[in-house]
Write an enzyme that holds these catalytic residues in place. Structure first.
Site, short mmCIF file in Angstrom:
data_model
loop_
_atom_site.label_atom_id
_atom_site.label_comp_id
_atom_site.label_asym_id
_atom_site.label_seq_id
_atom_site.Cartn_x
_atom_site.Cartn_y
_atom_site.Cartn_z
CD GLU A 1 -46.30 52.85 39.95
OE1 GLU A 1 -47.44 52.54 40.55
OE2 GLU A 1 -46.30 52.46 38.93
C1 TNX Z 1 -49.99 53.75 38.82
S1 TNX Z 1 -49.85 56.37 37.78
C2 TNX Z 1 -49.16 54.00 37.76
C3 TNX Z 1 -49.36 52.92 36.46
C4 TNX Z 1 -50.37 51.97 36.62
C5 TNX Z 1 -51.71 52.79 37.12
C6 TNX Z 1 -52.70 51.94 37.23
C7 TNX Z 1 -48.30 56.06 37.69
C8 TNX Z 1 -47.51 57.06 37.05
N1 TNX Z 1 -48.30 54.49 37.53
O1 TNX Z 1 -48.10 52.13 36.15
O2 TNX Z 1 -50.80 51.84 35.49
O3 TNX Z 1 -51.06 53.23 38.62
O4 TNX Z 1 -53.81 52.82 37.91
#
Ligand code: TNX
Length: 579
Positions: free
Chosen positions: A377
């Site tokens: 992300e």
């Molecule tokens: C996605 S899964 C994220 C996290 C959040 C999560 C909540 C991932 C690698 N990144 O930053 O906490 O969703 O479900």
């Protein structure tokens, strides 16, 4: 709010009293004046109370989670543990024997001394190949005879129960430990009582030969969104160990908090650790705290995988060191739950000095082979700079001697030796990841819509997220890691991991509520051969775990899909007075 006083398995075992019903340290409201999931838990407790006078149900050999590979019952071979039992063990198995004795002493009240020999005795743990032959008088089944060590491998074990005793055989202490956890589940549920209880401590007769399907079986705890004290983490390790999971991934850094002391960049923890979601005071682990977690896990044959999430999810680091920020200005501390807005400056050399220092210190503190670089992300970083940053960061990790693990967003970057991608997609059609696998990457599977323990169970689950859908225990169970991502062969699948993100999770009881009963479902996918995969059978084996959790003081979601049996009464016994 009351806190759940149930302690992790401390060293030595606590002698204090633990509660015998789930804690109600949980938020949100669904019945007037009754906190939920406390309301759900109260309903389950009423059911349990109704059955409180029933005796403990006998356990059948094979009524174990995760399901063993091979089970050969022998109804003529039941064994009953008695007050004079001794654990006989060869030297390399001593620590496992001490832990097993520590699990059995509180409920039985038996002294269960551990003796240094591999011969005789009603409870025998055998480790070395030299003394691994099955004792004379062992069950006459197809599995009897000398143990095939090559087949047992690193974590496999063989358990023989005869009227005369129990023998666990393994090639490694880890295998012995997994076998000891099986034995624990074969004793009646009141074995989980923290106080002395009257019961017939029967173990069903026969032989189990067992080993894992996948080498990597893990869970992740996000200690960044909310900080959890060391004791809570140790208790999570106990939960993993119970279900034969062998990795604890700690998500140590994120926008809302930096949780690990770094001597060369002290403000990361001191400043970056002082916040958390919702505005609490946060916290961070000192080097000694972290060493304690790692050592506690190692004793339970669980490897800690530390994650330093880069280049995104770094707001807390930027608050501490504005020179890492693209604009060189400290952002305000962040205590919300959005993602994808922060990043360290990929164009500044100081960023790479920071990465090298941090991964160097964390690697030096970590005995396990892995270091997780995050990579998810980083929405604000252009694709080219992202790739350049990740490739340098991967090399910096490799230079510490650790193997790179990262979220599957790392896929486009070049391969480095041994690289492992953690796949958290919700659609198994992912050509970028499949391509990275063709270039040498292996996968840990954490599909968001099956393995994410932060997802709600049902629309009325009082905590949790729902972006990947609702995940009840059946959904957690119904998928196959070996075939889940198109174009990825089973050989490239290192294993499975169930992540618990903690934006909405604030206490030990809430951690457990999200873990149970889904964690055992993921553990079974990681451990058990595919041929044992069967929802109705899993459901009934899982149901039998409920009374154990209740008696052990573990909070769980009493899923309506599971036919939970009543919890047997725990009848206290008076210690025999000595004169
Ligand atoms: C996605 S899964 C994220 C996290 C959040 C999560 C909540 C991932 C690698 N990144 O930053 O906490 O969703 O479900």
């Amino acid at each position: 709010m009351p806190t759940n006083p149930a302690a992790p398995e401390t060293e030595p075992e606590p002698s204090g009293t633990r509660p015998t019903s789930p804690s109600s340290d949980v938020p949100a409201v669904s019945l007037p004046g009754v906190p939920a999931p406390a309301a759900e838990l109260a309903r389950a407790a009423a059911g349990r109370a109704a059955g409180a006078l029933a005796g403990p149900a006998p356990v059948r050999l094979g009524d174990v989670v995760p399901a063993p590979e091979q089970v050969l019952p022998d109804p003529a071979g039941h064994f009953t543990l008695s007050a004079d039992a001794v654990l006989q063990v060869s030297a390399a198995g001593r620590d496992v024997a001490e832990q097993l004795a520590g699990w059995l002493r509180p409920a039985t009240g038996f002294p269960l001394p551990v003796a240094d020999t591999a011969e005789g005795g009603p409870l025998t743990l055998t480790l070395s190949p030299a003394d691994a032959a099955v004792p004379s008088g062992a069950v006459a089944t197809a599995a009897s005879g000398p143990v095939d060590h090559a087949r047992l491998g690193d974590e496999g074990y063989r358990l023989d129960v005869t009227a005369g005793g129990v023998r666990i055989t393994a090639v490694t202490p880890a295998g012995l430990f997994r076998g000891a956890q099986t034995l624990r589940q074969l004793l009646p549920a009141p074995i989980e009582s923290p106080t002395v209880t009257a019961a017939r401590w029967a173990v069903p007769g026969g032989t189990i030969v067992d080993r894992p399907r996948f080498a990597y079986r893990g869970a992740m705890l996000d200690v960044a969104r909310h900080f959890f004290p060391v004791e809570d983490v140790l208790r999570v390790v106990d939960h993993l160990a119970r279900y034969k999971l062998n990795h604890l991934h700690l998500h140590l850094t994120d926008d809302q908090g930096w949780r690990i002391a770094v001597d060369s960049w002290p403000r990361l923890a001191e400043v970056g650790g002082a916040t958390e979601v919702g505005g609490g005071t946060g916290g961070w682990y000192t080097r000694d705290d972290y060493r304690r977690i790692v050592a506690y896990a190692a004793r339970r044959h669980v490897t800690v995988v530390p994650e330093i999430d880069l280049p995104g999810h770094t707001n807390a680091a930027l608050v501490a060191y504005p020179e890492l920020a693209p604009g060189k200005v400290a952002p305000p501390p962040y205590t919300g739950t959005e993602v994808g807005f922060s990043f360290v400056d990929p164009a500044d050399e100081r960023t790479y000095a920071f990465v090298a220092d941090v991964v160097g210190e964390v690697a030096a503190l970590t005995p396990g082979p892995w270091l997780h670089l995050g990579g998810d992300e980083a929405f604000k970083v252009p694709a080219d700079s992202y790739r350049t940053f990740v490739e340098r960061a991967q090399r910096l990790v490799a230079a510490t001697g650790k193997t790179v693990v990262g979220w599957h967003q790392l896929a486009p970057a070049e391969h480095v030796d041994g690289r492992v991608l953690q796949w958290w997609g919700t659609n198994g059609d992912d050509p970028e990841t499949a391509d990275a696998v063709r270039r040498g990457a292996r996968l840990i599977l954490s599909p968001g819509n099956h393995a994410y323990l932060d997802m709600k169970y049902a629309p009325d689950t009082p905590i949790g997220n729902d972006w990947a859908g609702l995940i009840d225990v059946r959904r957690a169970y119904e998928w196959d890691p070996a075939t889940h991502v198109r174009g990825v062969p089973a050989e490239a699948v290192l294993g499975v991991e169930a992540p618990l993100w903690t934006e909405t999770v604030t206490s030990r009881a809430e951690i457990e509520f999200m873990l149970f009963p889904r964690l055992p479902a993921i553990a079974e996918l990681g451990w058990s051969p595919r041929e044992t995969h069967d929802w109705p059978r899993f459901r009934s084996r899982l149901a039998a775990q409920g009374p154990r959790w209740t008696i052990a003081g573990i909070t769980f979601h009493p899923s309506p899909k599971i036919p939970w049996p009543p919890t047997p009464a725990q009848i206290p016994t008076q210690p025999t007075p000595t004169f």
